[in-house]
Design a protein around this motif. Structure first.
Motif, PDB file in Angstrom:
ATOM      1  N   UNK A 278     -33.259 -61.075 -55.073  1.00 39.40           N
ATOM      2  CA  UNK A 278     -32.872 -59.838 -55.757  1.00 39.40           C
ATOM      3  C   UNK A 278     -32.723 -58.693 -54.768  1.00 39.40           C
ATOM      4  N   UNK A 279     -33.622 -58.654 -53.779  1.00 34.94           N
ATOM      5  CA  UNK A 279     -33.572 -57.557 -52.802  1.00 34.94           C
ATOM      6  C   UNK A 279     -32.348 -57.683 -51.882  1.00 34.94           C
TER       7      UNK A 279
ATOM      8  N   UNK B  34     -19.215 -64.536 -52.714  1.00 34.06           N
ATOM      9  CA  UNK B  34     -20.652 -64.746 -52.915  1.00 34.06           C
ATOM     10  C   UNK B  34     -20.824 -65.680 -54.102  1.00 34.06           C
ATOM     11  N   UNK B  35     -21.887 -66.460 -54.075  1.00 35.90           N
ATOM     12  CA  UNK B  35     -22.149 -67.391 -55.159  1.00 35.90           C
ATOM     13  C   UNK B  35     -22.649 -66.688 -56.414  1.00 35.90           C
ATOM     14  N   UNK B  36     -22.286 -67.225 -57.553  1.00 35.60           N
ATOM     15  CA  UNK B  36     -22.638 -66.608 -58.842  1.00 35.60           C
ATOM     16  C   UNK B  36     -24.137 -66.415 -58.992  1.00 35.60           C
ATOM     17  N   UNK B  37     -24.925 -67.360 -58.472  1.00 37.21           N
ATOM     18  CA  UNK B  37     -26.380 -67.311 -58.674  1.00 37.21           C
ATOM     19  C   UNK B  37     -27.131 -67.057 -57.368  1.00 37.21           C
ATOM     20  N   UNK B  38     -26.632 -66.143 -56.561  1.00 36.61           N
ATOM     21  CA  UNK B  38     -27.325 -65.807 -55.317  1.00 36.61           C
ATOM     22  C   UNK B  38     -28.410 -64.756 -55.508  1.00 36.61           C
ATOM     23  N   UNK B  39     -28.296 -63.954 -56.548  1.00 37.47           N
ATOM     24  CA  UNK B  39     -29.335 -62.942 -56.764  1.00 37.47           C
ATOM     25  C   UNK B  39     -29.911 -63.010 -58.170  1.00 37.47           C
ATOM     26  N   UNK B  40     -29.654 -64.109 -58.843  1.00 33.00           N
ATOM     27  CA  UNK B  40     -30.214 -64.340 -60.179  1.00 33.00           C
ATOM     28  C   UNK B  40     -30.397 -65.845 -60.352  1.00 33.00           C
TER      29      UNK B  40
ATOM     30  N   UNK C 165     -24.443 -60.668 -53.965  1.00 37.35           N
ATOM     31  CA  UNK C 165     -23.219 -60.464 -54.735  1.00 37.35           C
ATOM     32  C   UNK C 165     -22.842 -58.991 -54.767  1.00 37.35           C
ATOM     33  N   UNK C 166     -23.797 -58.143 -55.097  1.00 39.17           N
ATOM     34  CA  UNK C 166     -23.506 -56.718 -55.231  1.00 39.17           C
ATOM     35  C   UNK C 166     -23.074 -56.096 -53.909  1.00 39.17           C
ATOM     36  N   UNK C 167     -23.747 -56.469 -52.818  1.00 40.93           N
ATOM     37  CA  UNK C 167     -23.378 -55.903 -51.518  1.00 40.93           C
ATOM     38  C   UNK C 167     -21.951 -56.272 -51.131  1.00 40.93           C
ATOM     39  N   UNK C 168     -21.587 -57.536 -51.354  1.00 50.48           N
ATOM     40  CA  UNK C 168     -20.233 -57.972 -51.002  1.00 50.48           C
ATOM     41  C   UNK C 168     -19.196 -57.277 -51.880  1.00 50.48           C
ATOM     42  N   UNK C 169     -19.482 -57.166 -53.166  1.00 51.91           N
ATOM     43  CA  UNK C 169     -18.546 -56.498 -54.069  1.00 51.91           C
ATOM     44  C   UNK C 169     -18.381 -55.028 -53.687  1.00 51.91           C
TER      45      UNK C 169
ATOM     46  N   UNK D  48     -18.194 -65.408 -46.047  1.00 52.06           N
ATOM     47  CA  UNK D  48     -18.745 -66.002 -47.261  1.00 52.06           C
ATOM     48  C   UNK D  48     -20.243 -65.726 -47.335  1.00 52.06           C
ATOM     49  N   UNK D  49     -20.683 -65.215 -48.465  1.00 54.29           N
ATOM     50  CA  UNK D  49     -22.092 -64.882 -48.676  1.00 54.29           C
ATOM     51  C   UNK D  49     -22.687 -64.144 -47.473  1.00 54.29           C
ATOM     52  N   UNK D  50     -22.024 -63.083 -47.017  1.00 53.36           N
ATOM     53  CA  UNK D  50     -22.502 -62.405 -45.809  1.00 53.36           C
ATOM     54  C   UNK D  50     -23.840 -61.714 -46.031  1.00 53.36           C
TER      55      UNK D  50
END
Length: 233
Positions: free
Chosen positions: A181-182, A156-162, A186-190, A121-123
């Motif tokens: 953002x860096x 990953x949580x919806x608002x982890x990078x926004x 979310x993007x990395x997990x996807x 979760x949220x790795x």
């Protein structure tokens, strides 16, 4: 269910499993919290070795002990638990959040035979310029030698990078905005889930609605319990 960050996660997960598990469709099982009696050393135990100069973000202190910790879990923790409890070794689940999620991936990629199910979760995939992904080389071959298909659940949580809507200029968001953002949680997990699909591995990814990195612990524990003790192998 072997839970990382057990000092924080064990009591909640065990109590839910004991009191409410049957209502949630969970089969009986053993919850194991792997924690620390004194000061945490999760930054060391949960992170892979990383070359000098790469991005380790806000992580402080010694790092790079994931291999040693993994061997400790395999040689000490699991045998100790299974010597004292009647369990189905083929139902072992490893679950972790944030750096714990990073270690969960490390464990899967390095020695996938130890656990049947991995809940990351949220790795923190970003750690050390994504050093954990180096271990995906040869993963298909390691998995092909295992009888029962392994399962990986990424989230990953919806608002982890926004920012949460309406908090775009909130000081609490602006303080962590650049790092968030860096990190691309979310993007990395996807992207990892998409890249692993061709491998002999069952992979699921989901974005947890409404959650930030600071609030996603409980949904992660709930998911861990469901994946470990939900009767759907």
């Amino acid at each position: 269910l072997y839970l990382l960050d057990g000092t924080e996660s064990f009591a909640i997960a065990a109590e839910f499993a004991n009191r409410l598990g049957s209502y949630a469709g969970l089969v009986p099982g053993v919850v194991v919290g792997i924690g620390y009696p004194e000061q945490t050393r999760r930054a060391l135990d949960y992170t892979p070795a990383a070359p000098a100069g790469v991005d380790i973000g806000p992580v402080k202190g010694p790092i790079g002990g994931a291999d040693v910790f993994h061997d400790f879990v395999a040689s000490k923790v699991i045998p100790s638990v299974e010597a004292g409890h009647s369990v189905n070794a083929n139902r072992r689940t490893l679950a972790g959040y944030s750096l714990g999620g990073l270690f969960t991936l490390h464990a899967l990629f390095r020695r996938p035979e130890l656990f049947r199910t991995y809940v990351a979760a949220s790795p923190s995939i970003w750690f050390g310029d994504k050093q954990v992904l180096e271990l995906t080389t040869g993963l298909s071959e390691r998995l092909s030698g295992i009888k029962d298909r392994r399962r990986l659940f990424l989230s990953a949580g919806e608002y982890e990078q926004s920012p949460v809507p309406g908090m775009e200029q909130d000081p609490s968001w602006l303080k962590i905005a650049e790092l968030s953002k860096r990190a691309r949680m979310v993007d990395n997990a996807r992207e990892l889930a998409e890249s692993l699909e061709p491998a002999p591995l069952h992979v699921e990814f989901r974005v947890v609605p409404g959650e930030t990195h600071a609030t996603g612990d409980w949904p992660a524990l709930r998911d861990s319990l469901q994946h470990a003790f939900g009767d759907r192998l």
